[in-house]
Design a protein around this motif. Sequence first.
Motif, PDB file in Angstrom:
ATOM      1  N   GLY A 201       0.780  -1.223   0.000  1.00 45.53           N
ATOM      2  CA  GLY A 201       0.000   0.000   0.000  1.00 45.53           C
ATOM      3  C   GLY A 201       0.815   1.277   0.000  1.00 45.53           C
ATOM      4  N   ILE A 202       0.238   2.332  -0.559  1.00 41.35           N
ATOM      5  CA  ILE A 202       0.799   3.675  -0.530  1.00 41.35           C
ATOM      6  C   ILE A 202      -0.085   4.534   0.358  1.00 41.35           C
ATOM      7  N   SER A 203       0.525   5.229   1.298  1.00 44.52           N
ATOM      8  CA  SER A 203      -0.229   6.060   2.227  1.00 44.52           C
ATOM      9  C   SER A 203      -0.666   7.352   1.556  1.00 44.52           C
ATOM     10  N   ALA A 204      -1.655   7.993   2.147  1.00 43.30           N
ATOM     11  CA  ALA A 204      -2.153   9.260   1.618  1.00 43.30           C
ATOM     12  C   ALA A 204      -1.068  10.327   1.628  1.00 43.30           C
ATOM     13  N   ASP A 205      -0.262  10.360   2.687  1.00 44.05           N
ATOM     14  CA  ASP A 205       0.779  11.384   2.790  1.00 44.05           C
ATOM     15  C   ASP A 205       1.813  11.242   1.669  1.00 44.05           C
ATOM     16  N   PHE A 210       3.966  12.883  -3.904  1.00 47.53           N
ATOM     17  CA  PHE A 210       4.206  12.619  -5.317  1.00 47.53           C
ATOM     18  C   PHE A 210       3.369  13.543  -6.193  1.00 47.53           C
ATOM     19  N   VAL A 211       2.103  13.702  -5.872  1.00 45.67           N
ATOM     20  CA  VAL A 211       1.230  14.558  -6.683  1.00 45.67           C
ATOM     21  C   VAL A 211       1.731  15.996  -6.674  1.00 45.67           C
ATOM     22  N   ASP A 212       2.133  16.482  -5.507  1.00 46.64           N
ATOM     23  CA  ASP A 212       2.665  17.843  -5.422  1.00 46.64           C
ATOM     24  C   ASP A 212       3.926  18.010  -6.259  1.00 46.64           C
ATOM     25  N   ALA A 213       4.651  16.902  -6.468  1.00 46.07           N
ATOM     26  CA  ALA A 213       5.878  16.942  -7.264  1.00 46.07           C
ATOM     27  C   ALA A 213       5.620  16.687  -8.744  1.00 46.07           C
ATOM     28  N   ALA A 264      -9.019  10.851  -1.092  1.00 42.95           N
ATOM     29  CA  ALA A 264      -9.363  12.012  -0.268  1.00 42.95           C
ATOM     30  C   ALA A 264      -8.220  13.028  -0.241  1.00 42.95           C
ATOM     31  N   ALA A 265      -6.989  12.531  -0.218  1.00 46.07           N
ATOM     32  CA  ALA A 265      -5.830  13.426  -0.149  1.00 46.07           C
ATOM     33  C   ALA A 265      -5.453  13.988  -1.511  1.00 46.07           C
ATOM     34  N   CYS A 266      -5.814  13.270  -2.580  1.00 36.51           N
ATOM     35  CA  CYS A 266      -5.381  13.640  -3.937  1.00 36.51           C
ATOM     36  C   CYS A 266      -6.585  13.603  -4.883  1.00 36.51           C
ATOM     37  N   PRO A 267      -7.487  14.543  -4.752  1.00 33.52           N
ATOM     38  CA  PRO A 267      -8.741  14.478  -5.514  1.00 33.52           C
ATOM     39  C   PRO A 267      -8.569  14.520  -7.023  1.00 33.52           C
ATOM     40  N   ASP A 268      -7.466  15.063  -7.508  1.00 34.34           N
ATOM     41  CA  ASP A 268      -7.272  15.189  -8.952  1.00 34.34           C
ATOM     42  C   ASP A 268      -6.314  14.145  -9.527  1.00 34.34           C
TER      43      ASP A 268
END
Length: 348
Positions: A201-205, A210-213, A264-268
Amino acid sequence: MGTAGEMPTNRKDEHLSVVLGRRQKQTTKTNGFERIEFIHCALPELNLDHVDISTSFLGKRISAPILVSSMTGGPERAIAINENIARACEALGIPFAVGSQRVAIEDGQDGGLGHGLRTLAPSVPILGNLGAAQFNCGYGPEQALRAVEMIGTDALYIHLNPLQEAVQPEGDRDWSGLFDKIVAVAEALPVPVAVKEVGSGISADLARRFVDAGITIIDVAGSGGTNWAAVEAARMADASEAAIANAFADWGIPTAEAVFEVRAACPDATVIASGGIRSGIDVAKAIRAGADLAGQAAGLVHAANDSPDALIQHFEAAMRQLRIVCFCTGSADLAALRSAKIRDGPQD
């Protein structure tokens, strides 16, 4: 850079034998989707034949939100498996990911992971695959580009398997500084990078980092399916080492929980649910939890080893199950399924 030779190839062959023979300790951890129960709609007011389960992925239209996840890497017998997968996916109109391309890159031979796969599957998305740990062993954008170009892939998976590497006798232990190296590879490639775990698994944090990067495809690959610590234990001759590895047979974030929290943490983000996906009903639950696609791997190994027809039969059944779930929840398409009423799990 790691050296080529028999060791990685033999290891891949052993992995395949363990999974095919189900010799590993079986996890008691579930994928978590049993907690999601759809509320049955006794009057759907839909035509089942008109229910639309198609979607888009990597700029291509696919017939269902299903991905054949990475299964195989270096062994010669993997050539036939990958060709069977490519033929089946082209016939079905669904994407697939290849196994690790490390051996192909280091040996200078594609081992069945070449442009022949693109020839067999010209219209569906294909994802290449390299291990994150290799970027601390001399790999960089050049090797990542080779992985993309040797097949002509639409994206590159970088897989995260710290638990497997930690228990593996020949595992790569140095994971320092890898986040920045993965981001650098993503910035250098002409195709998207997707990150995936392999069963813990990959955590939300981490997904948010990764998404922010700029890495926006996250395959959570949670627990409830293949546990690679247990697979490694099954190939160990040393009983004490095997016991250490088997202690982690139930380690990880359940797939359903990982999907819900990452969404929830990465809606897009584009979220892929893999890890214990066994049926079209699981695919439907993954979509409802927030995934865009659901991936399946270990449950397909026997079918993939058999023939394209065996894979086609499996996925046609899964697609029919997914369509029936949509019908029996009053969902005309996947967008409606994402807000279908459920008894437990993520609520709007």
